[in-house]
Design a protein around this motif. Structure first.
Motif, PDB file in Angstrom:
ATOM      1  N   SER A 677       0.814  -1.222   0.000  1.00  0.00           N
ATOM      2  CA  SER A 677       0.000   0.000   0.000  1.00  0.00           C
ATOM      3  C   SER A 677       0.842   1.265   0.000  1.00  0.00           C
ATOM      4  N   GLU A 678       2.151   1.127   0.122  1.00  0.00           N
ATOM      5  CA  GLU A 678       3.027   2.306   0.166  1.00  0.00           C
ATOM      6  C   GLU A 678       3.084   2.971  -1.209  1.00  0.00           C
ATOM      7  N   PRO A 679       2.773   4.265  -1.308  1.00  0.00           N
ATOM      8  CA  PRO A 679       2.744   4.933  -2.614  1.00  0.00           C
ATOM      9  C   PRO A 679       4.149   5.319  -3.089  1.00  0.00           C
ATOM     10  N   TRP A 680       4.364   5.195  -4.406  1.00  0.00           N
ATOM     11  CA  TRP A 680       5.627   5.633  -5.011  1.00  0.00           C
ATOM     12  C   TRP A 680       5.435   7.082  -5.469  1.00  0.00           C
ATOM     13  N   LYS A 681       5.754   8.027  -4.609  1.00  0.00           N
ATOM     14  CA  LYS A 681       5.531   9.425  -4.963  1.00  0.00           C
ATOM     15  C   LYS A 681       6.529   9.938  -5.995  1.00  0.00           C
ATOM     16  N   LEU A 682       7.648   9.263  -6.095  1.00  0.00           N
ATOM     17  CA  LEU A 682       8.617   9.606  -7.130  1.00  0.00           C
ATOM     18  C   LEU A 682       8.926   8.330  -7.899  1.00  0.00           C
ATOM     19  N   SER A 683       8.440   8.258  -9.132  1.00  0.00           N
ATOM     20  CA  SER A 683       8.659   7.084  -9.976  1.00  0.00           C
ATOM     21  C   SER A 683       9.579   7.476 -11.122  1.00  0.00           C
ATOM     22  N   THR A 684      10.712   6.777 -11.262  1.00  0.00           N
ATOM     23  CA  THR A 684      11.723   7.170 -12.237  1.00  0.00           C
ATOM     24  C   THR A 684      12.116   5.982 -13.111  1.00  0.00           C
ATOM     25  N   SER A 685      12.616   6.300 -14.294  1.00  0.00           N
ATOM     26  CA  SER A 685      13.064   5.257 -15.212  1.00  0.00           C
ATOM     27  C   SER A 685      14.036   5.854 -16.214  1.00  0.00           C
ATOM     28  N   GLN A 686      15.087   5.104 -16.506  1.00  0.00           N
ATOM     29  CA  GLN A 686      16.051   5.541 -17.514  1.00  0.00           C
ATOM     30  C   GLN A 686      15.775   4.832 -18.835  1.00  0.00           C
ATOM     31  N   THR A 687      15.637   5.596 -19.897  1.00  0.00           N
ATOM     32  CA  THR A 687      15.463   5.013 -21.224  1.00  0.00           C
ATOM     33  C   THR A 687      16.836   4.631 -21.784  1.00  0.00           C
ATOM     34  N   PRO A 688      17.016   3.373 -22.184  1.00  0.00           N
ATOM     35  CA  PRO A 688      18.335   2.966 -22.716  1.00  0.00           C
ATOM     36  C   PRO A 688      18.612   3.635 -24.048  1.00  0.00           C
ATOM     37  N   HIS A 689      19.879   3.766 -24.360  1.00  0.00           N
ATOM     38  CA  HIS A 689      20.295   4.479 -25.562  1.00  0.00           C
ATOM     39  C   HIS A 689      21.397   3.706 -26.256  1.00  0.00           C
ATOM     40  N   SER A 690      21.462   3.819 -27.586  1.00  0.00           N
ATOM     41  CA  SER A 690      22.522   3.191 -28.397  1.00  0.00           C
ATOM     42  C   SER A 690      22.574   1.679 -28.192  1.00  0.00           C
ATOM     43  N   GLN A 691      21.404   1.046 -28.143  1.00  0.00           N
ATOM     44  CA  GLN A 691      21.377  -0.408 -28.010  1.00  0.00           C
ATOM     45  C   GLN A 691      21.814  -1.107 -29.289  1.00  0.00           C
ATOM     46  N   THR A 692      21.590  -0.463 -30.447  1.00  0.00           N
ATOM     47  CA  THR A 692      21.882  -1.107 -31.724  1.00  0.00           C
ATOM     48  C   THR A 692      23.337  -0.943 -32.158  1.00  0.00           C
ATOM     49  N   ASN A 693      24.079  -0.058 -31.514  1.00  0.00           N
ATOM     50  CA  ASN A 693      25.469   0.227 -31.894  1.00  0.00           C
ATOM     51  C   ASN A 693      25.602   0.710 -33.335  1.00  0.00           C
ATOM     52  N   LYS A 694      24.539   1.320 -33.858  1.00  0.00           N
ATOM     53  CA  LYS A 694      24.578   1.829 -35.226  1.00  0.00           C
ATOM     54  C   LYS A 694      24.848   3.328 -35.271  1.00  0.00           C
ATOM     55  N   TRP A 695      24.852   3.956 -34.111  1.00  0.00           N
ATOM     56  CA  TRP A 695      24.980   5.409 -34.078  1.00  0.00           C
ATOM     57  C   TRP A 695      26.288   5.833 -33.430  1.00  0.00           C
ATOM     58  N   ASP A 696      26.891   6.828 -33.994  1.00  0.00           N
ATOM     59  CA  ASP A 696      28.015   7.514 -33.378  1.00  0.00           C
ATOM     60  C   ASP A 696      27.596   8.978 -33.240  1.00  0.00           C
ATOM     61  N   PHE A 697      27.051   9.312 -32.078  1.00  0.00           N
ATOM     62  CA  PHE A 697      26.460  10.636 -31.922  1.00  0.00           C
ATOM     63  C   PHE A 697      27.503  11.745 -31.809  1.00  0.00           C
ATOM     64  N   SER A 698      28.764  11.372 -31.650  1.00  0.00           N
ATOM     65  CA  SER A 698      29.796  12.404 -31.701  1.00  0.00           C
ATOM     66  C   SER A 698      29.942  12.937 -33.128  1.00  0.00           C
ATOM     67  N   LYS A 699      29.569  12.096 -34.121  1.00  0.00           N
ATOM     68  CA  LYS A 699      29.636  12.508 -35.521  1.00  0.00           C
ATOM     69  C   LYS A 699      28.295  12.995 -36.042  1.00  0.00           C
ATOM     70  N   THR A 700      27.201  12.475 -35.481  1.00  0.00           N
ATOM     71  CA  THR A 700      25.860  12.875 -35.936  1.00  0.00           C
ATOM     72  C   THR A 700      25.003  13.273 -34.733  1.00  0.00           C
ATOM     73  N   PRO A 701      25.370  14.340 -34.026  1.00  0.00           N
ATOM     74  CA  PRO A 701      24.607  14.733 -32.820  1.00  0.00           C
ATOM     75  C   PRO A 701      23.178  15.157 -33.128  1.00  0.00           C
ATOM     76  N   GLU A 702      22.909  15.509 -34.389  1.00  0.00           N
ATOM     77  CA  GLU A 702      21.555  15.954 -34.718  1.00  0.00           C
ATOM     78  C   GLU A 702      20.533  14.813 -34.671  1.00  0.00           C
TER      79      GLU A 702
END
Length: 769
Positions: A677-702
């Motif tokens: 019954s304890e409420p989670w007043k702050l619920s957080t989650s991190q979205t994963p990034h670069s899972q496919t290893n197809k991006w190099d954002f240092s070269k294509t930050p846009e």
């Protein structure tokens, strides 16, 4: 009912001249092609399942084992089967009549058995190796000799070209923690939130539970953990998602945003066509299992089971409980535009229609001038209604006739596409644009998303895109992986012509785009309109704000020699304390996909160490050095808790399953009732990034994606999602309810910005030491 007559493939009648048959060649050809496609798909699926099931061996190794058995026993007289060949020979009754034939049959059987034994030995050896957890707890870059030896064995056995599901049979089961260990970790996690008296009372409840009915609940759970593949997942899906009766819009579904700094085309139909083509190509790689399983440190695989339900999946409403319906194949999508639904075939026989042809078909939908029938425009709001209301409406009005046929078309579609009338884009001088964009993806206008589908792909009028995702079938990393692959294909591989249109040749006889037909009685229309009012009330109560932090990101945090996730969690703790003036129970999702059919576990970021750090930040007498010391200590504890959660040593899923057992046994537990019954007043989650290893954002930050977000979990709390996008950018999605006098997303956004800036200042003052 003209459309009903058109749906008839053939008719016949008896006349004086005999039997006259009239049939539609086009419909018969369509049925034939559909059957052929289905047979091909089934064969393909079983073949790929076989290849994954015998991995790391290949099918041709069976022939090698048989030939080797022939050559050694029949040719050279060497018996490597430990006498099994001779034993098999004596079991065959023709040995006295056809001795040579029987010998070769016996060698064949022995070779097959040896092949099966080799498969089982390899897979179970890998399973034993994957149980080892030392690699997770060793200091980064300083592996023990035991871990190094383990890594050598894993590399030797795991093979070189795994398929998506190759390691499924080798993944260990999620371990069931000891009851005492879980209760101890739980009490430690809540100690910072309770005064001495409340903590003492809770400690007594936990002790009574452990010595009393908890032992019996644990025995039942142990039995399930021994019998089931995963002792948590089925109950988690049923009780947390499918049995929930609240609307899934805002309360469950989440969203993912497009790359915000670039847009490859302004033409809505072209962007829709290119993206949908890329998504279907990704689906084919899933079906053929050509997608490589994700490996932690290049060695330990993550469970891939959730990928099975990305496509062709719908959540079907039930009066008391929903269920997930998955079809093995679907060759069409459903497109929603200006209040109308269209069935758009995406294959010609077995071939995927090209991008230019899809653009023509989308353009036809956009140019369609017909008017929606009564109730059709707002029909999708039923999927945003309370689940029982939607289930009862579905039973009453969608079980026969045109309504059933059209609903089947939607539910059996690969996914739904919404061609939207709205336009949003990133404006560095106007943050409200991103806030409105995110809100539109979360709930839209309440009827432009079919919330029951595994995902709805939303294409804005200006060419930007986004996704609304139903949550019960999988977790965010699965959809994020698909979107990364799609965005890469759409923006970096296929691209567009200079005028913004799609590449490709438009051939003749494109499959027809058909408008779905509905016959909605007045009572149904009234239900739809009443649910629209309720859904809009829910949507209008969401207060959603985004933060685009582009001053620094993961690169700076790593230089501080702390975990980026722990760093951000401590910033959120500081921001929340400043916002509310107190510490509250905080939820952070981590994954348990190191185990078969694993989904998530809760990391509890509030610790004695995190509270000490936050208080030090608010105490002007505390030195910078002391604050950094406290921050590092809090980050270390948080990182260990995150690892424990990944390794099945969390608190919440175990206690949740114990509670489910108590409900089945109809026995009340004051301790479990208090915990759940304890409420989670702050619920957080991190979205994963670069899972496919197809991006190099240092070269294509846009092309950095802004991630996604979700609605608030508690009425008086915050839902915060964040993504560490590349080395120099962090996105935050902050949601709360406008109706709550205790929360304010704009205020929380400012507190997060201030907290993140203060943590940067700490390290700047000490040159990162």
């Amino acid at each position: 009912m003209a459309e009903a007559h058109q749906a008839v493939a053939f008719t016949f009648q008896v006349t004086h001249d005999g039997l006259e048959v009239d049939f539609d060649h086009e419909v018969i050809a369509s049925i034939w092609n559909s059957g052929v496609r289905s047979l091909y798909k089934n064969f393909q699926r079983h073949w790929h399942d076989l290849k994954a099931g015998i991995y790391p061996l290949e099918p041709h190794t069976l022939l090698v084992c048989i030939l080797l058995s022939w050559g050694l026993r029949a040719g050279l007289g060497i018996d490597m089967s430990l006498g099994s060949v001779d034993h098999i020979c004596h079991l065959i009754p023709w040995i006295h009549f056809l001795p040579v034939f029987v010998l070769y049959v016996s060698c064949t059987i022995s070779g097959v058995l040896a092949w099966i034994g080799l498969i089982l030995f390899t897979r179970y050896s890998l399973k034993i190796l994957f149980i080892y957890q030392g690699w997770m707890n060793d200091p980064r870059g300083k592996f023990s000799m035991k871990t190094k030896f383990w890594a050598i064995l894993v590399r030797f056995l795991k093979g070189k070209n795994p398929r998506l599901y190759s390691y499924q049979g080798s993944l260990p089961k999620l371990p069931l923690p000891k009851l005492r260990d879980t209760l101890k970790r739980y009490l430690i996690s809540v100690r910072p939130l309770l005064n001495d008296e409340d903590y003492k009372n809770l400690e007594q409840l936990a002790m009574d539970f452990e010595k009393g009915i908890g032992k019996r609940f644990q025995r039942y759970l142990w039995l399930k953990s021994w019998w089931a593949t995963n002792y948590v997942t089925d109950w988690w899906e049923d009780y947390v998602y499918l049995k929930g009766r609240l609307p899934i819009m805002v309360n469950s579904n989440f969203y993912i945003v497009d790359a915000i700094l670039t847009k490859p085309t302004n033409i809505q139909a072209a962007r829709a066509a290119n993206c949908i083509h890329a998504i279907f190509e990704f689906r084919e790689t899933i079906e053929k299992q050509e997608v490589k399983p994700l490996l932690v440190n290049g060695l330990v695989p993550l469970c891939s089971a959730q990928n099975e339900r990305i496509f062709n999946t719908t959540r079907i409403p039930g009066v008391e409980k929903d269920h997930l319906q998955h079809w093995h194949d679907s060759s069409h999508i459903v497109v929603f535009n200006r209040g109308k639904f269209f069935k758009l075939p995406c294959y010609r026989k077995r071939d995927l229609i090209n991008q230019a042809e899809l653009e023509v078909m989308f353009t036809k939908i956009l140019e369609d001038q017909s008017q929606p029938t009564d109730g059709e425009e707002h029909l999708a709001v039923l999927t945003a209604a309370e689940r029982t209301v939607w289930a009862q409406t579905r039973i009453k009005y969608f079980r026969k006739g045109l309504n059933k046929h059209s609903l089947d078309v939607i539910e059996k579609a690969a996914f739904v596409v919404s061609l939207d009338e709205e336009e949003f884009q990133y404006d560095p001088n106007d943050s409200s644009q991103m806030d409105q964009w995110a809100s539109h993806l979360l709930h839209g206008n309440c009827y432009n998303v079919w919330f029951d589908k595994s995902f709805t792909f939303i294409i804005l009028k200006n060419g930007h895109v986004g996704i609304n995702v139903e949550h019960s079938w999988a977790d965010a990393p699965i959809t994020a992986y698909m979107w990364e692959a799609t965005l890469h294909k759409d923006s970096r591989v296929v691209r567009y012509k200079e005028d913004g249109h799609c590449h490709g040749t438009v051939r003749d006889n494109l499959p027809p785009v058909t408008k779905l037909k509905w016959e909605l009685p007045d009572e149904c229309v009234k239900t739809i309109e009443s649910q629209l009012v309720a859904a809009q009330k829910l949507a209008n109560d969401v207060d959603l704000k985004l933060i685009i932090w582009s001053e620094w990101g993961k690169g700076f945090i790593k230089n501080c020699k702390v975990s980026p996730d722990a760093f951000i969690q401590m910033a959120l703790q500081l921001a929340y304390y400043r916002d509310s003036g107190e510490f509250s129970l905080t939820y952070e999702a981590s994954m348990t996909r190191l185990y078969r059919e694993g989904r998530t576990e809760t990391v509890r970021p509030v610790t004695m160490e995190s509270c000490a750090f936050v208080r030090a930040m608010e105490d002007q007498t505390t030195s910078t050095g002391e604050r950094i010391t406290l921050l590092r200590a809090a980050c270390e504890v948080h990182t260990q808790r995150y690892k424990d959660a990944m390794l099945g040593k969390g608190v919440d899923r175990h206690l949740f399953c114990l509670y489910v057992v108590s409900r089945y046994l109809e026995e009340d537990s004051k301790f479990l009732e208090k915990v759940l019954s304890e409420p989670w007043k702050l619920s957080t989650s991190q979205t994963p990034h670069s899972q496919t290893n197809k991006w190099d954002f240092s070269k294509t930050p846009e092309y950095v994606c802004a991630g996604g977000g979700f609605g608030p979990v508690a009425d008086d709390g915050y839902g915060i999602s964040y993504i560490v996008a590349g080395e120099d950018c962090i996105f935050f999605h902050v949601s709360s309810k406008l109706s709550s006098p205790l929360t304010n997303s704009e205020r929380m956004r400012n507190n997060i910005i201030r907290a993140v800036g203060d943590l940067r200042t700490l390290f700047d003052l000490t040159n990162g030491k």
